[in-house]
Enzyme design. Structure first.
Site, PDB file in Angstrom:
ATOM      1  N   CYS A  63       0.812  -1.224   0.000  1.00 28.76           N
ATOM      2  CA  CYS A  63       0.000   0.000   0.000  1.00 28.76           C
ATOM      3  C   CYS A  63       0.842   1.269   0.000  1.00 28.76           C
ATOM      4  CB  CYS A  63      -0.926   0.018   1.219  1.00 28.76           C
ATOM      5  SG  CYS A  63      -0.018   0.057   2.771  1.00 28.76           S
ATOM      6  N   CYS A 134      -1.685  -4.826   6.927  1.00 25.89           N
ATOM      7  CA  CYS A 134      -1.399  -3.636   7.739  1.00 25.89           C
ATOM      8  C   CYS A 134      -0.778  -4.013   9.077  1.00 25.89           C
ATOM      9  CB  CYS A 134      -2.678  -2.839   7.992  1.00 25.89           C
ATOM     10  SG  CYS A 134      -3.661  -2.576   6.514  1.00 25.89           S
TER      11      CYS A 134
HETATM   12  S1  FES Z   1      -3.549   0.145   3.925  1.00 25.43           S
HETATM   13 FE1  FES Z   1      -1.448   0.730   4.259  1.00 25.43          FE
HETATM   14  S2  FES Z   1      -1.112   0.184   6.302  1.00 25.43           S
HETATM   15 FE2  FES Z   1      -3.154  -0.356   6.002  1.00 25.43          FE
END
Ligand code: FES
Length: 222
Positions: A63, A134
Site C-alpha cells: 500500500c 497492515c
Molecule cells: S492500507 Fe497501508 S497500512 Fe493499512
C-alpha cells in the site's frame, strides 16, 4: 443550501441485498478503541528527546505506507522497557501497532522476536482479510528495531534469521519471509520472487517456495 437528511445519504443496496448505511463497522471494538485512542505513539515533538536503543523502519509494498518503531531496552533484564511508534499507515496499521506496543512492553527480546502478525490480530479480536497486511508493518518494524539494538550493542550473533526454516540457503530467506511477502500482497511466486529475491542464489529452493506461496495465499485470502 439544502441540508441532507440521514435518509438521503443512505448508500445503495449491495449485491447481498443488505442496505448499507455507512454507519456500520467491519472492525472489532478493540480495533476501534486502539484506532481512536492509539497507545504509545511517539509524537514528532517528543522525537528528539526520546533515546531509542533500537529503531526499525519499514515500508509496505502492498500500500506504500510506512512504519517506524522505536524501543528502549533494559540490557540487564534483556527486556523491552518501552515501545513507541509512528506511521503513515491506515486505521488497521494504527490499531495493530498500538496493540503490539502494549504487548511487547516488559517482554524478553527473544520472545518479542517471535511475535507474529497473527498474535496481534488475535489480541485485536480479528481484522478484515484485506487489512491483514497492515498488521505486518508494526511486527516487521519491531523485529528490525530489535536487530538494530543487537547490532548497536555488539550482539551480532543474536541478529535474527529466526527459528524459521531457511529455504534459500544463499540469501537466508526463510518460510517466515515468504509468509510476510504473501501477507504484504505478493500472491504469486513471481511477486514473491520480485519482493524477496528468493531463488536468486539458490534456484533449487523454488519448488518448495511455490508450495508455501499457495499455502499462505489459501490461508490468508482463500
Ligand atoms: S492500507 Fe497501508 S497500512 Fe493499512
Amino acid at each position: 443550501m439544502k441540508k441532507l437528511s440521514k435518509k438521503s445519504y443512505k448508500l445503495p443496496k449491495s449485491c447481498d441485498g443488505v442496505e448499507r448505511t455507512g454507519e456500520e463497522w467491519l472492525y472489532s471494538p478493540k480495533v476501534k478503541d486502539h484506532f481512536f485512542n492509539p497507545r504509545n505513539i511517539l509524537r514528532p515533538e517528543e522525537e528528539k528527546k526520546y533515546k531509542a536503543d533500537g529503531v526499525g523502519y519499514v515500508g509496505s509494498p502492498a500500500c506504500g505506507d510506512v512504519m517506524k518503531v522505536l524501543i528502549q531496552v533494559d540490557p540487564k533484564k534483556d527486556t523491552i522497557t518501552d515501545c513507541r511508534w509512528q506511521t503513515f499507515g491506515c486505521g488497521s496499521a494504527i490499531a495493530s501497532t498500538s496493540m503490539m506496543s502494549q504487548i511487547v512492553k516488559g517482554m524478553k527480546l527473544d520472545k518479542a522476536l517471535k511475535l507474529t502478525p497473527n498474535d496481534i490480530i488475535d489480541a485485536l479480536g480479528g481484522l478484515p482479510a484485506r487489512k491483514i497486511h497492515c498488521s505486518v508493518l508494526g511486527d516487521k518494524a519491531l523485529r528490525q528495531a530489535i536487530n538494530d539494538y543487537f547490532r548497536k550493542s555488539g550482539q551480532l550473533a543474536r541478529v535474527e534469521v529466526g527459528n524459521y526454516r531457511v529455504l534459500d540457503k544463499v540469501l537466508k530467506i526463510t518460510d517466515r519471509d515468504i509468509e510476510e511477502a504473501v501477507l504484504e500482497g505478493a500472491d504469486t511466486l513471481e511477486k514473491v520472487q520480485a519482493k524477496t529475491k528468493v531463488g536468486t542464489g539458490d534456484p533449487g529452493s523454488l519448488p518448495e517456495v511455490e508450495k508455501l506461496v499457495s499455502f499462505y495465499v489459501q490461508k490468508y485470502y482463500g
